[in-house]
Design a protein around this motif. Structure first.
Motif, PDB file in Angstrom:
ATOM      1  N   ALA A 241       0.860  -1.183   0.000  1.00 52.61           N
ATOM      2  CA  ALA A 241       0.000   0.000   0.000  1.00 52.61           C
ATOM      3  C   ALA A 241       0.897   1.233   0.000  1.00 52.61           C
ATOM      4  N   ALA A 242       0.292   2.413  -0.218  1.00 54.92           N
ATOM      5  CA  ALA A 242       1.059   3.658  -0.139  1.00 54.92           C
ATOM      6  C   ALA A 242       0.222   4.707   0.571  1.00 54.92           C
ATOM      7  N   ALA A 243       0.897   5.550   1.353  1.00 50.81           N
ATOM      8  CA  ALA A 243       0.241   6.672   2.029  1.00 50.81           C
ATOM      9  C   ALA A 243       0.822   7.956   1.456  1.00 50.81           C
ATOM     10  N   ILE A 244      -0.028   8.743   0.803  1.00 51.28           N
ATOM     11  CA  ILE A 244       0.435   9.934   0.088  1.00 51.28           C
ATOM     12  C   ILE A 244      -0.154  11.183   0.731  1.00 51.28           C
ATOM     13  N   ASN A 245       0.719  12.158   0.965  1.00 51.07           N
ATOM     14  CA  ASN A 245       0.292  13.440   1.513  1.00 51.07           C
ATOM     15  C   ASN A 245       0.117  14.421   0.355  1.00 51.07           C
ATOM     16  N   VAL A 246      -1.143  14.691   0.024  1.00 50.10           N
ATOM     17  CA  VAL A 246      -1.431  15.492  -1.175  1.00 50.10           C
ATOM     18  C   VAL A 246      -0.826  16.889  -1.082  1.00 50.10           C
ATOM     19  N   ALA A 247      -0.697  17.403   0.136  1.00 49.17           N
ATOM     20  CA  ALA A 247      -0.112  18.744   0.312  1.00 49.17           C
ATOM     21  C   ALA A 247       1.320  18.790  -0.209  1.00 49.17           C
ATOM     22  N   ARG A 248       1.965  17.634  -0.300  1.00 55.22           N
ATOM     23  CA  ARG A 248       3.345  17.603  -0.792  1.00 55.22           C
ATOM     24  C   ARG A 248       3.450  17.387  -2.295  1.00 55.22           C
ATOM     25  N   ALA A 249       2.335  17.106  -2.956  1.00 55.88           N
ATOM     26  CA  ALA A 249       2.383  16.860  -4.410  1.00 55.88           C
ATOM     27  C   ALA A 249       2.906  18.111  -5.124  1.00 55.88           C
ATOM     28  N   PRO A 250       3.887  17.948  -6.007  1.00 54.19           N
ATOM     29  CA  PRO A 250       4.446  19.106  -6.706  1.00 54.19           C
ATOM     30  C   PRO A 250       3.471  19.663  -7.739  1.00 54.19           C
ATOM     31  N   LEU A 251       3.112  20.946  -7.575  1.00 58.20           N
ATOM     32  CA  LEU A 251       2.166  21.586  -8.491  1.00 58.20           C
ATOM     33  C   LEU A 251       2.826  22.804  -9.132  1.00 58.20           C
ATOM     34  N   SER A 252       2.491  23.032 -10.393  1.00 58.38           N
ATOM     35  CA  SER A 252       2.980  24.243 -11.064  1.00 58.38           C
ATOM     36  C   SER A 252       2.233  25.452 -10.484  1.00 58.38           C
ATOM     37  N   ASP A 253       2.774  26.642 -10.696  1.00 53.65           N
ATOM     38  CA  ASP A 253       2.091  27.877 -10.282  1.00 53.65           C
ATOM     39  C   ASP A 253       0.685  27.936 -10.862  1.00 53.65           C
ATOM     40  N   ALA A 254       0.594  27.537 -12.135  1.00 55.35           N
ATOM     41  CA  ALA A 254      -0.694  27.614 -12.831  1.00 55.35           C
ATOM     42  C   ALA A 254      -1.707  26.658 -12.193  1.00 55.35           C
ATOM     43  N   ALA A 255      -1.252  25.443 -11.866  1.00 57.91           N
ATOM     44  CA  ALA A 255      -2.157  24.469 -11.242  1.00 57.91           C
ATOM     45  C   ALA A 255      -2.567  24.951  -9.848  1.00 57.91           C
ATOM     46  N   ARG A 256      -1.627  25.549  -9.131  1.00 54.61           N
ATOM     47  CA  ARG A 256      -1.943  26.110  -7.809  1.00 54.61           C
ATOM     48  C   ARG A 256      -3.004  27.195  -7.890  1.00 54.61           C
ATOM     49  N   ALA A 257      -2.871  28.041  -8.903  1.00 53.98           N
ATOM     50  CA  ALA A 257      -3.833  29.135  -9.087  1.00 53.98           C
ATOM     51  C   ALA A 257      -5.225  28.555  -9.366  1.00 53.98           C
ATOM     52  N   ALA A 258      -5.287  27.564 -10.244  1.00 53.14           N
ATOM     53  CA  ALA A 258      -6.577  26.951 -10.589  1.00 53.14           C
ATOM     54  C   ALA A 258      -7.195  26.296  -9.350  1.00 53.14           C
ATOM     55  N   LEU A 259      -6.351  25.599  -8.594  1.00 53.02           N
ATOM     56  CA  LEU A 259      -6.827  24.881  -7.401  1.00 53.02           C
ATOM     57  C   LEU A 259      -7.336  25.850  -6.332  1.00 53.02           C
ATOM     58  N   ALA A 260      -6.685  27.005  -6.232  1.00 55.64           N
ATOM     59  CA  ALA A 260      -7.135  28.010  -5.265  1.00 55.64           C
ATOM     60  C   ALA A 260      -8.520  28.520  -5.650  1.00 55.64           C
ATOM     61  N   ALA A 261      -8.774  28.640  -6.962  1.00 58.10           N
ATOM     62  CA  ALA A 261     -10.070  29.129  -7.433  1.00 58.10           C
ATOM     63  C   ALA A 261     -11.151  28.057  -7.313  1.00 58.10           C
ATOM     64  N   ASP A 262     -10.753  26.797  -7.450  1.00 51.53           N
ATOM     65  CA  ASP A 262     -11.726  25.700  -7.399  1.00 51.53           C
ATOM     66  C   ASP A 262     -11.087  24.464  -6.770  1.00 51.53           C
ATOM     67  N   PRO A 263     -11.222  24.316  -5.435  1.00 51.80           N
ATOM     68  CA  PRO A 263     -10.566  23.203  -4.729  1.00 51.80           C
ATOM     69  C   PRO A 263     -10.979  21.823  -5.233  1.00 51.80           C
ATOM     70  N   ALA A 264     -12.159  21.723  -5.880  1.00 55.44           N
ATOM     71  CA  ALA A 264     -12.604  20.419  -6.388  1.00 55.44           C
ATOM     72  C   ALA A 264     -11.709  19.921  -7.518  1.00 55.44           C
TER      73      ALA A 264
END
Ligand code: ADP
Ligand code: MG
Length: 332
Positions: A241-264
């Motif tokens: 099995a694996a335990a993954i901490n999503v907060a550590r997933a590497p995201l681009s600036d652009a993906a971060r911006a999109a995620l901030a606008a829509d967490p879903a």
């Protein structure tokens, strides 16, 4: 090969568009029934194939110079995930009538640029006419020292889990390409929008990391159908099995911006396709050496979690375990 005016239209097409890419002697200028490949002494050949169909894997108006490059890069990503270096590739195309010379010219030019950049020459292929949509399939060959291919099935409890590059960009790029209004809703700058779309159109295979993967990874896999589902496949193959901490997933600036606008959006980012990054596991005592080697190779790697005993890949975010309606892209 016969003089030009004796050649069939199919032969002329192959000679014009594809022969320039067949730069190694063993390809015989695409003028024989088959090519000859001699793997370097003491090496295994690693073989893989992947293709695309118009309307299924790409949109009919995607730029042709990027389509061939994308298919080659999809295959190069698989070769890299196994720790191998490119040797060459075969190209099968099915073209609807009438032949669009401008499309084919741009397609072959882009493909040729990548074939030389990644030192992966064209060895041969097949050209057919189809009553259906255009399709492009590549079979690629890599080489590595005998018996050293990195498997999916060899991760061990206690290993660290790392990914290359950034995750989720291409999944957002597809959404942007299908719905022009999203860029505004996600409050993206033009550069951020372009970044996400480009990540969908043109993956960045981590070819420079192949030797590092081979030297340090206990298991590895190309992420093509979404990190969540692909890591679950690796876990299943390894019986862990694996335990993954999503907060550590590497995201681009652009993906971060999109995620901030829509967490879903975290769901399509982790379960959509087309990342063409590598997920790898390794013994934690090798982390320092792997990081140094990856830096030297110029490829970003990020630790996102660890392997445990049990079954399944568990993704936690802000204290909650995420559950995905559809953890991986699947055609069926
Ligand atoms: P066959 O009739 O045996 O299928 P073809 O006449 O189709 O052979 O192909 C002749 C040569 O052209 C072969 O070397 C083949 O590998 C090469 N070839 C055909 N199509 C392509 C292509 N799309 N890309 C690269 N090589 C090709
Ligand atoms: Mg043929």
């Amino acid at each position: 090969m016969a003089a030009n005016d004796d050649m069939s239209a199919e032969e002329r097409l192959i000679a014009r568009y594809f022969r320039p890419l067949a730069t190694v002697p063993g390809a015989f200028g695409l003028g024989d029934d088959a090519a000859v490949v001699a793997p370097p002494p003491g090496c295994d050949l690693v073989v893989t194939t992947d293709g695309v169909i118009a309307g299924v894997h790409f949109l009919p108006d995607d730029p042709p110079e990027k389509i061939g490059r994308k298919v080659l890069r999809m295959n190069l990503s698989d070769l890299c995930a196994k720790g191998s270096k490119p040797v060459g590739f075969l190209l099968s195309v099915a073209l609807p009538a009438p032949i669009d010379a401008a499309w084919l010219g741009a397609f072959a030019k882009g493909l040729g640029d990548d074939a030389s950049h990644y030192r992966c020459p064209l060895l041969g292929g097949d050209t057919d006419h189809t009553p259906g949509p255009l399709s492009v399939t590549i079979a690629a060959f890599g080489a590595l020292p005998r018996g050293t291919m990195v498997r999916r099935a060899t991760a061990k409890a206690g290993d660290s889990v790392l990914v290359t590059g950034t995750i989720g960009d291409a999944a957002l790029g597809v959404l942007l390409r299908k719905d022009e209004t999203l860029a505004k809703r996600w409050r993206l700058s033009p550069a951020q929008r372009a970044h996400l779309i480009d990540r969908y159109l043109l993956p960045q295979p981590r070819t420079a990391l192949a030797e590092v993967v081979r030297n340090y990874a206990s298991a590895a896999m190309d992420i093509s159908d979404g990190l969540a589902g692909d890591l679950a496949k690796l876990c299943r193959a390894s019986g862990v099995a694996a335990a993954i901490n999503v907060a550590r997933a590497p995201l681009s600036d652009a993906a971060r911006a999109a995620l901030a606008a829509d967490p879903a959006l975290i769901e399509p980012m982790l379960s959509g396709g087309d990342d063409y990054e590598i997920v790898l596991t390794l013994k934690p005592d090798k982390l320092g050496a792997l990081r140094a080697a990856a830096e030297k190779a110029g490829v970003a790697v990020t630790e996102i979690g660890h392997v445990t005993a049990g079954q399944g890949a568990r993704f936690t975010f802000e204290g909650k375990t995420l559950s995905f309606a559809r953890p991986a892209y699947s055609h069926f």
